[in-house]
Write a protein that holds these residues in place. Structure first.
Motif, PDB file in Angstrom:
ATOM      1  N   GLY A  95      -9.845 -13.640 -30.690  1.00 19.60           N
ATOM      2  CA  GLY A  95      -8.498 -14.084 -31.015  1.00 19.60           C
ATOM      3  C   GLY A  95      -7.381 -13.187 -30.531  1.00 19.60           C
ATOM      4  N   ARG A  96      -7.683 -12.236 -29.652  1.00 21.86           N
ATOM      5  CA  ARG A  96      -6.649 -11.318 -29.182  1.00 21.86           C
ATOM      6  C   ARG A  96      -7.099 -10.606 -27.919  1.00 21.86           C
ATOM      7  NH1 ARG A  96      -5.499  -7.482 -33.832  1.00 21.86           N
ATOM      8  NH2 ARG A  96      -4.368  -6.267 -32.264  1.00 21.86           N
ATOM      9  N   ILE A  97      -6.144 -10.011 -27.230  1.00 18.13           N
ATOM     10  CA  ILE A  97      -6.453  -9.092 -26.132  1.00 18.13           C
ATOM     11  C   ILE A  97      -5.432  -7.963 -26.197  1.00 18.13           C
ATOM     12  CG2 ILE A  97      -5.157 -10.565 -24.507  1.00 18.13           C
ATOM     13  CD1 ILE A  97      -6.944  -9.312 -22.275  1.00 18.13           C
ATOM     14  N   ASP A  98      -5.911  -6.747 -26.347  1.00 16.09           N
ATOM     15  CA  ASP A  98      -5.048  -5.576 -26.474  1.00 16.09           C
ATOM     16  C   ASP A  98      -5.049  -4.713 -25.220  1.00 16.09           C
ATOM     17  OD1 ASP A  98      -4.461  -5.762 -29.479  1.00 16.09           O
ATOM     18  OD2 ASP A  98      -6.652  -5.793 -29.429  1.00 16.09           O
ATOM     19  N   VAL A  99      -6.161  -4.732 -24.506  1.00 17.42           N
ATOM     20  CA  VAL A  99      -6.343  -3.839 -23.362  1.00 17.42           C
ATOM     21  C   VAL A  99      -6.902  -4.637 -22.190  1.00 17.42           C
ATOM     22  CG1 VAL A  99      -7.633  -1.855 -22.475  1.00 17.42           C
ATOM     23  CG2 VAL A  99      -6.781  -1.833 -24.834  1.00 17.42           C
ATOM     24  N   LEU A 100      -6.345  -4.414 -21.018  1.00 17.22           N
ATOM     25  CA  LEU A 100      -6.882  -4.995 -19.790  1.00 17.22           C
ATOM     26  C   LEU A 100      -7.049  -3.887 -18.766  1.00 17.22           C
ATOM     27  CD1 LEU A 100      -7.595  -7.307 -17.801  1.00 17.22           C
ATOM     28  CD2 LEU A 100      -5.132  -7.460 -17.295  1.00 17.22           C
ATOM     29  N   ILE A 101      -8.265  -3.725 -18.275  1.00 19.07           N
ATOM     30  CA  ILE A 101      -8.541  -2.789 -17.184  1.00 19.07           C
ATOM     31  C   ILE A 101      -9.034  -3.605 -15.999  1.00 19.07           C
ATOM     32  CG2 ILE A 101      -9.869  -0.801 -16.395  1.00 19.07           C
ATOM     33  CD1 ILE A 101     -10.316  -0.065 -19.344  1.00 19.07           C
ATOM     34  N   HIS A 102      -8.265  -3.602 -14.923  1.00 21.57           N
ATOM     35  CA  HIS A 102      -8.719  -4.301 -13.719  1.00 21.57           C
ATOM     36  C   HIS A 102      -9.374  -3.289 -12.786  1.00 21.57           C
ATOM     37  CE1 HIS A 102      -9.174  -7.042 -10.476  1.00 21.57           C
ATOM     38  NE2 HIS A 102      -8.340  -6.393  -9.690  1.00 21.57           N
ATOM     39  N   ASN A 103     -10.690  -3.356 -12.754  1.00 21.54           N
ATOM     40  CA  ASN A 103     -11.487  -2.406 -11.992  1.00 21.54           C
ATOM     41  C   ASN A 103     -12.343  -3.087 -10.928  1.00 21.54           C
ATOM     42  OD1 ASN A 103     -13.129   0.257 -11.732  1.00 21.54           O
ATOM     43  ND2 ASN A 103     -14.678  -1.263 -12.312  1.00 21.54           N
ATOM     44  N   ALA A 104     -12.429  -4.414 -10.964  1.00 19.81           N
ATOM     45  CA  ALA A 104     -13.302  -5.141 -10.037  1.00 19.81           C
ATOM     46  C   ALA A 104     -12.922  -4.834  -8.586  1.00 19.81           C
ATOM     47  CB  ALA A 104     -13.201  -6.642 -10.295  1.00 19.81           C
ATOM     48  N   GLY A 105     -13.936  -4.665  -7.759  1.00 17.40           N
ATOM     49  CA  GLY A 105     -13.663  -4.364  -6.360  1.00 17.40           C
ATOM     50  C   GLY A 105     -14.836  -4.670  -5.449  1.00 17.40           C
ATOM     51  N   ASN A 106     -14.548  -4.741  -4.171  1.00 15.87           N
ATOM     52  CA  ASN A 106     -15.569  -4.914  -3.139  1.00 15.87           C
ATOM     53  C   ASN A 106     -15.119  -4.141  -1.910  1.00 15.87           C
ATOM     54  OD1 ASN A 106     -13.404  -6.566  -2.532  1.00 15.87           O
ATOM     55  ND2 ASN A 106     -14.610  -8.362  -2.018  1.00 15.87           N
ATOM     56  N   VAL A 107     -15.993  -3.985  -0.954  1.00 15.35           N
ATOM     57  CA  VAL A 107     -15.695  -3.196   0.242  1.00 15.35           C
ATOM     58  C   VAL A 107     -16.156  -3.955   1.477  1.00 15.35           C
ATOM     59  CG1 VAL A 107     -16.201  -1.091   1.530  1.00 15.35           C
ATOM     60  CG2 VAL A 107     -15.851  -0.964  -0.929  1.00 15.35           C
ATOM     61  N   ARG A 108     -15.230  -4.122   2.420  1.00 14.67           N
ATOM     62  CA  ARG A 108     -15.578  -4.643   3.747  1.00 14.67           C
ATOM     63  C   ARG A 108     -14.712  -3.888   4.747  1.00 14.67           C
ATOM     64  NH1 ARG A 108     -16.690 -11.191   3.405  1.00 14.67           N
ATOM     65  NH2 ARG A 108     -17.847 -11.157   1.433  1.00 14.67           N
ATOM     66  N   TYR A 109     -15.331  -2.977   5.473  1.00 16.16           N
ATOM     67  CA  TYR A 109     -14.576  -2.103   6.358  1.00 16.16           C
ATOM     68  C   TYR A 109     -14.096  -2.838   7.607  1.00 16.16           C
ATOM     69  CZ  TYR A 109     -16.311   1.737   3.506  1.00 16.16           C
ATOM     70  OH  TYR A 109     -16.588   2.575   2.455  1.00 16.16           O
ATOM     71  N   GLY A 110     -12.955  -2.396   8.125  1.00 16.10           N
ATOM     72  CA  GLY A 110     -12.453  -2.966   9.360  1.00 16.10           C
ATOM     73  C   GLY A 110     -11.070  -2.442   9.696  1.00 16.10           C
ATOM     74  N   SER A 111     -10.785  -2.318  10.989  1.00 15.33           N
ATOM     75  CA  SER A 111      -9.473  -1.854  11.451  1.00 15.33           C
ATOM     76  C   SER A 111      -8.524  -3.034  11.573  1.00 15.33           C
ATOM     77  CB  SER A 111      -9.617  -1.168  12.809  1.00 15.33           C
ATOM     78  OG  SER A 111     -10.002  -2.118  13.795  1.00 15.33           O
ATOM     79  N   ILE A 112      -7.233  -2.731  11.693  1.00 19.66           N
ATOM     80  CA  ILE A 112      -6.236  -3.789  11.884  1.00 19.66           C
ATOM     81  C   ILE A 112      -6.602  -4.651  13.091  1.00 19.66           C
ATOM     82  CG2 ILE A 112      -3.833  -4.239  12.530  1.00 19.66           C
ATOM     83  CD1 ILE A 112      -3.049  -1.737  10.952  1.00 19.66           C
ATOM     84  N   ARG A 113      -7.027  -4.010  14.150  1.00 20.55           N
ATOM     85  CA  ARG A 113      -7.290  -4.725  15.398  1.00 20.55           C
ATOM     86  C   ARG A 113      -8.506  -5.632  15.311  1.00 20.55           C
ATOM     87  NH1 ARG A 113      -7.432  -1.854  21.359  1.00 20.55           N
ATOM     88  NH2 ARG A 113      -7.834  -3.741  22.582  1.00 20.55           N
ATOM     89  N   ASP A 114      -9.521  -5.216  14.591  1.00 16.43           N
ATOM     90  CA  ASP A 114     -10.811  -5.878  14.698  1.00 16.43           C
ATOM     91  C   ASP A 114     -11.302  -6.618  13.459  1.00 16.43           C
ATOM     92  OD1 ASP A 114     -11.127  -4.911  17.334  1.00 16.43           O
ATOM     93  OD2 ASP A 114     -11.847  -2.988  16.561  1.00 16.43           O
ATOM     94  N   ILE A 115     -10.695  -6.401  12.303  1.00  6.40           N
ATOM     95  CA  ILE A 115     -11.278  -6.964  11.087  1.00  6.40           C
ATOM     96  C   ILE A 115     -11.221  -8.490  11.097  1.00  6.40           C
ATOM     97  CG2 ILE A 115      -9.126  -6.891   9.734  1.00  6.40           C
ATOM     98  CD1 ILE A 115     -10.897  -6.047   7.325  1.00  6.40           C
ATOM     99  N   PRO A 116     -12.328  -9.162  10.796  1.00  6.57           N
ATOM    100  CA  PRO A 116     -12.279 -10.624  10.659  1.00  6.57           C
ATOM    101  C   PRO A 116     -11.384 -11.009   9.479  1.00  6.57           C
ATOM    102  CG  PRO A 116     -14.546  -9.828  10.833  1.00  6.57           C
ATOM    103  CD  PRO A 116     -13.686  -8.627  10.620  1.00  6.57           C
ATOM    104  N   TYR A 117     -10.619 -12.067   9.634  1.00  3.12           N
ATOM    105  CA  TYR A 117      -9.698 -12.451   8.568  1.00  3.12           C
ATOM    106  C   TYR A 117     -10.439 -12.726   7.272  1.00  3.12           C
ATOM    107  CZ  TYR A 117      -5.877 -14.641   6.079  1.00  3.12           C
ATOM    108  OH  TYR A 117      -4.925 -14.936   5.145  1.00  3.12           O
TER     109      TYR A 117
END
Length: 308
Positions: A95-117
Protein backbone atom coordinates in the motif's frame (compact mmCIF):
# COMPACT_ATOMS: atom_id res chain seq x y z
CA UNK A 1 27.24 6.97 23.36
CA UNK A 2 26.90 4.72 20.31
CA UNK A 3 25.20 6.21 17.27
CA UNK A 4 21.57 5.03 17.06
CA UNK A 5 20.97 2.52 14.29
CA UNK A 6 19.23 4.00 11.27
CA UNK A 7 16.29 1.75 10.48
CA UNK A 8 13.57 1.44 7.87
CA UNK A 9 10.79 -0.19 9.90
CA UNK A 10 7.46 0.36 8.15
CA UNK A 11 9.12 1.57 4.95
CA UNK A 12 8.75 -0.03 1.51
CA UNK A 13 11.49 0.02 -1.12
CA UNK A 14 11.74 -0.93 -4.77
CA UNK A 15 15.19 -1.96 -5.99
CA UNK A 16 15.54 -2.42 -9.74
CA UNK A 17 18.29 -4.78 -10.76
CA UNK A 18 18.12 -6.13 -7.23
CA UNK A 19 19.02 -9.72 -8.01
CA UNK A 20 22.77 -9.47 -8.28
CA UNK A 21 25.78 -7.31 -7.46
CA UNK A 22 25.10 -3.85 -6.12
CA UNK A 23 21.33 -4.18 -6.25
CA UNK A 24 21.41 -7.36 -4.21
CA UNK A 25 23.58 -5.66 -1.57
CA UNK A 26 21.16 -2.72 -1.41
CA UNK A 27 18.12 -4.99 -1.05
CA UNK A 28 19.71 -7.13 1.66
CA UNK A 29 20.91 -4.15 3.69
CA UNK A 30 17.53 -2.38 3.58
CA UNK A 31 15.72 -5.58 4.53
CA UNK A 32 18.17 -6.17 7.38
CA UNK A 33 17.23 -2.72 8.71
CA UNK A 34 13.50 -3.50 8.63
CA UNK A 35 12.47 -2.37 5.14
CA UNK A 36 10.02 -4.32 2.99
CA UNK A 37 11.56 -4.76 -0.45
CA UNK A 38 10.41 -5.35 -4.01
CA UNK A 39 13.36 -7.08 -5.66
CA UNK A 40 13.04 -6.34 -9.36
CA UNK A 41 15.28 -8.23 -11.75
CA UNK A 42 14.79 -9.91 -15.11
CA UNK A 43 17.76 -12.14 -14.35
CA UNK A 44 19.21 -11.70 -17.82
CA UNK A 45 22.78 -11.95 -19.03
CA UNK A 46 25.01 -8.88 -18.97
CA UNK A 47 23.71 -7.74 -22.38
CA UNK A 48 20.14 -8.05 -21.11
CA UNK A 49 19.41 -11.33 -22.90
CA UNK A 50 17.91 -14.54 -21.49
CA UNK A 51 15.64 -13.64 -18.55
CA UNK A 52 15.72 -15.84 -15.43
CA UNK A 53 13.09 -15.12 -12.75
CA UNK A 54 14.92 -17.26 -10.19
CA UNK A 55 17.56 -14.52 -9.77
CA UNK A 56 15.20 -12.08 -8.01
CA UNK A 57 13.47 -14.90 -6.14
CA UNK A 58 16.75 -16.11 -4.67
CA UNK A 59 17.31 -12.72 -3.02
CA UNK A 60 13.73 -12.73 -1.74
CA UNK A 61 14.27 -16.19 -0.28
CA UNK A 62 17.41 -14.93 1.46
CA UNK A 63 15.55 -11.97 2.95
CA UNK A 64 12.61 -14.06 4.11
CA UNK A 65 14.91 -16.68 5.63
CA UNK A 66 16.48 -13.91 7.70
CA UNK A 67 13.06 -12.82 8.96
CA UNK A 68 12.39 -9.98 6.53
CA UNK A 69 9.66 -9.25 4.01
CA UNK A 70 10.21 -9.13 0.25
CA UNK A 71 8.63 -10.03 -3.07
CA UNK A 72 10.17 -10.72 -6.46
CA UNK A 73 9.27 -8.83 -9.62
CA UNK A 74 10.44 -9.53 -13.17
CA UNK A 75 8.86 -6.66 -15.11
CA UNK A 76 11.17 -4.67 -17.36
CA UNK A 77 12.16 -1.08 -16.61
CA UNK A 78 12.63 -0.52 -20.34
CA UNK A 79 8.95 0.26 -21.01
CA UNK A 80 6.50 2.65 -19.36
CA UNK A 81 4.17 -0.29 -18.67
CA UNK A 82 6.97 -2.22 -17.00
CA UNK A 83 7.95 0.75 -14.84
CA UNK A 84 4.37 1.17 -13.66
CA UNK A 85 4.02 -2.55 -12.93
CA UNK A 86 7.18 -2.57 -10.79
CA UNK A 87 5.96 0.28 -8.60
CA UNK A 88 2.43 -1.11 -8.54
CA UNK A 89 3.79 -4.35 -7.08
CA UNK A 90 4.83 -2.39 -3.98
CA UNK A 91 1.51 -0.54 -3.81
CA UNK A 92 -0.54 -3.72 -4.26
CA UNK A 93 1.43 -5.64 -1.64
CA UNK A 94 2.05 -3.04 1.06
CA UNK A 95 0.00 0.00 0.00
CA UNK A 96 2.94 2.39 -0.23
CA UNK A 97 6.33 3.14 -1.72
CA UNK A 98 8.88 5.10 0.31
CA UNK A 99 12.15 4.30 -1.43
CA UNK A 100 13.09 3.78 -5.06
CA UNK A 101 16.56 2.67 -6.11
CA UNK A 102 17.08 2.44 -9.85
CA UNK A 103 20.05 0.13 -10.26
CA UNK A 104 19.05 -2.00 -13.27
CA UNK A 105 21.64 -2.02 -16.02
CA UNK A 106 23.15 -3.80 -18.99
CA UNK A 107 26.34 -3.44 -21.02
CA UNK A 108 26.88 -3.37 -24.77
CA UNK A 109 30.18 -1.80 -25.75
CA UNK A 110 30.60 0.31 -28.86
CA UNK A 111 32.08 3.55 -30.20
CA UNK A 112 30.11 6.43 -31.68
CA UNK A 113 31.29 5.43 -35.14
CA UNK A 114 30.58 1.73 -34.99
CA UNK A 115 27.91 0.88 -32.43
CA UNK A 116 24.78 -0.75 -33.89
CA UNK A 117 21.72 1.36 -33.12
CA UNK A 118 20.07 -1.67 -31.51
CA UNK A 119 22.90 -1.86 -28.98
CA UNK A 120 22.77 1.89 -28.35
CA UNK A 121 19.05 1.83 -27.64
CA UNK A 122 19.17 -1.37 -25.57
CA UNK A 123 21.39 0.32 -22.99
CA UNK A 124 19.68 3.73 -23.06
CA UNK A 125 16.29 2.02 -22.68
CA UNK A 126 17.31 0.25 -19.47
CA UNK A 127 19.58 2.78 -17.80
CA UNK A 128 18.12 6.18 -18.70
CA UNK A 129 14.59 5.61 -19.98
CA UNK A 130 14.22 2.89 -17.37
CA UNK A 131 15.04 5.48 -14.70
CA UNK A 132 12.34 7.80 -16.02
CA UNK A 133 9.78 4.99 -16.22
CA UNK A 134 10.13 3.98 -12.58
CA UNK A 135 10.61 7.53 -11.28
CA UNK A 136 7.47 8.73 -13.01
CA UNK A 137 5.50 5.78 -11.64
CA UNK A 138 6.74 6.32 -8.08
CA UNK A 139 6.72 10.11 -8.04
CA UNK A 140 2.99 10.64 -7.76
CA UNK A 141 2.44 8.24 -4.84
CA UNK A 142 5.48 9.64 -3.05
CA UNK A 143 4.43 13.28 -3.48
CA UNK A 144 0.86 12.46 -2.44
CA UNK A 145 2.19 10.78 0.69
CA UNK A 146 4.50 13.71 1.45
CA UNK A 147 7.59 11.51 1.62
CA UNK A 148 9.99 9.71 -0.67
CA UNK A 149 13.63 8.86 -1.25
CA UNK A 150 14.89 8.19 -4.78
CA UNK A 151 18.40 7.03 -5.65
CA UNK A 152 19.45 6.94 -9.29
CA UNK A 153 22.61 5.30 -10.57
CA UNK A 154 25.11 7.29 -12.59
CA UNK A 155 28.80 6.66 -13.09
CA UNK A 156 32.16 8.31 -13.49
CA UNK A 157 31.65 7.21 -17.10
CA UNK A 158 28.69 9.57 -17.24
CA UNK A 159 30.45 12.45 -15.51
CA UNK A 160 33.79 12.16 -17.30
CA UNK A 161 33.16 9.86 -20.27
CA UNK A 162 35.01 6.78 -21.44
CA UNK A 163 35.80 5.31 -24.82
CA UNK A 164 33.75 2.59 -26.50
CA UNK A 165 30.69 2.92 -24.29
CA UNK A 166 28.77 5.83 -25.78
CA UNK A 167 25.38 4.33 -24.89
CA UNK A 168 26.40 3.99 -21.25
CA UNK A 169 27.95 7.45 -21.08
CA UNK A 170 24.88 9.12 -22.60
CA UNK A 171 22.60 7.27 -20.18
CA UNK A 172 24.61 8.03 -17.09
CA UNK A 173 25.10 11.73 -17.88
CA UNK A 174 21.39 12.03 -18.69
CA UNK A 175 20.71 10.73 -15.19
CA UNK A 176 22.10 13.98 -13.80
CA UNK A 177 19.34 16.00 -15.45
CA UNK A 178 16.61 13.63 -14.27
CA UNK A 179 18.02 13.76 -10.74
CA UNK A 180 18.01 17.56 -10.68
CA UNK A 181 14.41 17.83 -11.90
CA UNK A 182 13.13 15.15 -9.51
CA UNK A 183 14.88 16.89 -6.61
CA UNK A 184 13.41 20.26 -7.56
CA UNK A 185 9.89 18.99 -8.17
CA UNK A 186 9.96 16.85 -5.05
CA UNK A 187 11.26 19.61 -2.78
CA UNK A 188 7.81 20.86 -1.73
CA UNK A 189 6.55 17.31 -1.10
CA UNK A 190 9.22 15.76 1.13
CA UNK A 191 10.66 13.76 -1.78
CA UNK A 192 14.45 13.75 -2.13
CA UNK A 193 16.36 12.44 -5.11
CA UNK A 194 20.10 11.80 -5.31
CA UNK A 195 22.58 9.93 -7.48
CA UNK A 196 25.00 7.21 -6.54
CA UNK A 197 28.06 6.87 -8.79
CA UNK A 198 29.30 3.48 -7.59
CA UNK A 199 32.45 1.58 -8.25
CA UNK A 200 32.35 -2.12 -7.40
CA UNK A 201 33.53 -5.38 -8.87
CA UNK A 202 30.40 -7.09 -10.14
CA UNK A 203 29.55 -8.97 -13.32
CA UNK A 204 29.55 -5.56 -15.08
CA UNK A 205 33.34 -5.80 -14.79
CA UNK A 206 33.47 -9.03 -16.81
CA UNK A 207 36.31 -8.84 -19.31
CA UNK A 208 38.21 -6.11 -17.46
CA UNK A 209 41.62 -6.61 -15.88
CA UNK A 210 40.91 -6.14 -12.16
CA UNK A 211 44.14 -7.71 -10.89
CA UNK A 212 45.42 -4.37 -9.56
CA UNK A 213 42.12 -3.24 -8.03
CA UNK A 214 41.88 -2.71 -4.26
CA UNK A 215 39.00 -4.37 -2.37
CA UNK A 216 35.83 -2.92 -3.90
CA UNK A 217 32.89 -5.20 -3.31
CA UNK A 218 29.27 -4.02 -3.42
CA UNK A 219 29.10 -4.09 0.38
CA UNK A 220 31.32 -0.97 0.46
CA UNK A 221 28.76 0.99 -1.56
CA UNK A 222 25.56 -0.26 0.06
CA UNK A 223 25.78 1.84 3.27
CA UNK A 224 26.12 5.01 1.19
CA UNK A 225 22.96 4.15 -0.72
CA UNK A 226 21.30 3.16 2.56
CA UNK A 227 21.92 6.65 3.97
CA UNK A 228 20.62 8.32 0.80
CA UNK A 229 17.46 6.21 1.20
CA UNK A 230 16.94 7.03 4.87
CA UNK A 231 14.59 9.67 6.28
CA UNK A 232 17.59 11.35 7.92
CA UNK A 233 19.24 12.01 4.55
CA UNK A 234 19.95 15.74 4.52
CA UNK A 235 20.77 16.28 0.83
CA UNK A 236 18.83 16.30 -2.42
CA UNK A 237 19.86 16.80 -6.01
CA UNK A 238 23.40 15.65 -5.30
CA UNK A 239 25.70 13.05 -6.83
CA UNK A 240 27.71 10.91 -4.43
CA UNK A 241 30.59 8.72 -5.55
CA UNK A 242 31.49 5.57 -3.67
CA UNK A 243 34.40 3.43 -4.81
CA UNK A 244 36.82 1.15 -2.95
CA UNK A 245 35.88 2.68 0.40
CA UNK A 246 36.17 6.31 -0.74
CA UNK A 247 33.11 8.57 -0.61
CA UNK A 248 33.02 11.93 -2.37
CA UNK A 249 30.59 14.46 -3.72
CA UNK A 250 30.63 15.03 -7.48
CA UNK A 251 29.06 18.15 -8.93
CA UNK A 252 28.85 20.42 -11.94
CA UNK A 253 30.73 23.66 -11.41
CA UNK A 254 31.45 26.71 -13.54
CA UNK A 255 34.15 29.33 -13.62
CA UNK A 256 33.48 32.90 -12.50
CA UNK A 257 33.75 33.91 -16.13
CA UNK A 258 34.33 37.27 -17.72
CA UNK A 259 32.10 39.99 -19.15
CA UNK A 260 32.17 42.31 -22.15
CA UNK A 261 29.27 44.38 -23.47
CA UNK A 262 30.05 43.20 -27.02
CA UNK A 263 31.89 40.15 -28.32
CA UNK A 264 33.49 39.18 -31.61
CA UNK A 265 34.79 35.73 -32.51
CA UNK A 266 38.30 37.13 -32.04
CA UNK A 267 37.39 38.50 -28.60
CA UNK A 268 36.21 35.06 -27.46
CA UNK A 269 39.48 33.51 -28.57
CA UNK A 270 41.62 36.15 -26.88
CA UNK A 271 39.64 35.82 -23.62
CA UNK A 272 39.93 32.02 -23.44
CA UNK A 273 42.32 32.11 -20.50
CA UNK A 274 40.00 34.44 -18.56
CA UNK A 275 36.86 32.34 -18.90
CA UNK A 276 38.80 29.14 -18.24
CA UNK A 277 40.26 30.51 -14.98
CA UNK A 278 39.32 28.07 -12.21
CA UNK A 279 39.96 30.43 -9.30
CA UNK A 280 36.75 30.87 -7.32
CA UNK A 281 34.81 28.07 -8.99
CA UNK A 282 31.05 28.40 -8.54
CA UNK A 283 29.10 25.49 -7.06
CA UNK A 284 25.55 26.68 -7.63
CA UNK A 285 23.76 23.62 -6.19
CA UNK A 286 20.18 22.44 -6.54
CA UNK A 287 18.84 25.84 -7.57
CA UNK A 288 21.70 26.40 -10.00
CA UNK A 289 19.40 27.35 -12.88
CA UNK A 290 18.18 30.45 -11.05
CA UNK A 291 21.57 31.08 -9.45
CA UNK A 292 23.28 30.98 -12.85
CA UNK A 293 20.86 33.54 -14.26
CA UNK A 294 21.26 35.74 -11.21
CA UNK A 295 25.05 35.59 -11.29
CA UNK A 296 25.23 36.33 -15.01
CA UNK A 297 22.80 39.24 -14.75
CA UNK A 298 24.59 40.65 -11.69
CA UNK A 299 27.97 40.56 -13.46
CA UNK A 300 26.53 42.35 -16.49
CA UNK A 301 24.81 45.02 -14.36
CA UNK A 302 27.96 45.56 -12.27
CA UNK A 303 30.18 45.99 -15.31
CA UNK A 304 27.68 48.29 -16.98
CA UNK A 305 27.35 50.41 -13.85
CA UNK A 306 31.14 50.59 -13.49
CA UNK A 307 31.51 51.67 -17.11
CA UNK A 308 29.07 54.50 -16.55
Amino acid sequence: MPTPELRFDGRVAVVTGGGRGLGRSYALLLAERGCKVVVNDLGGAIRGDGPDTSVAQSVVDEIVAAGGEAIANADTVATPEGGRAIVQAALDTWGRIDVLIHNAGNVRYGSIRDIPYEDFRAVVDVHLLGAFHVVQAAFGPMCDAGYGRIVLTSSIGGAYGNVNCVNYGVSKSGMIGLNNIAALEGEAHGVKCNIIAPGAVTRMADGLDISQYPPMGPELVAPVVGWLCHESCSVSGEMVSSMAGRISRMFIAETVGTYRPHWTIEDVGSATEAWHDKDGLLDLGLHGYIEHLGYSFAMARSEIAEAQ
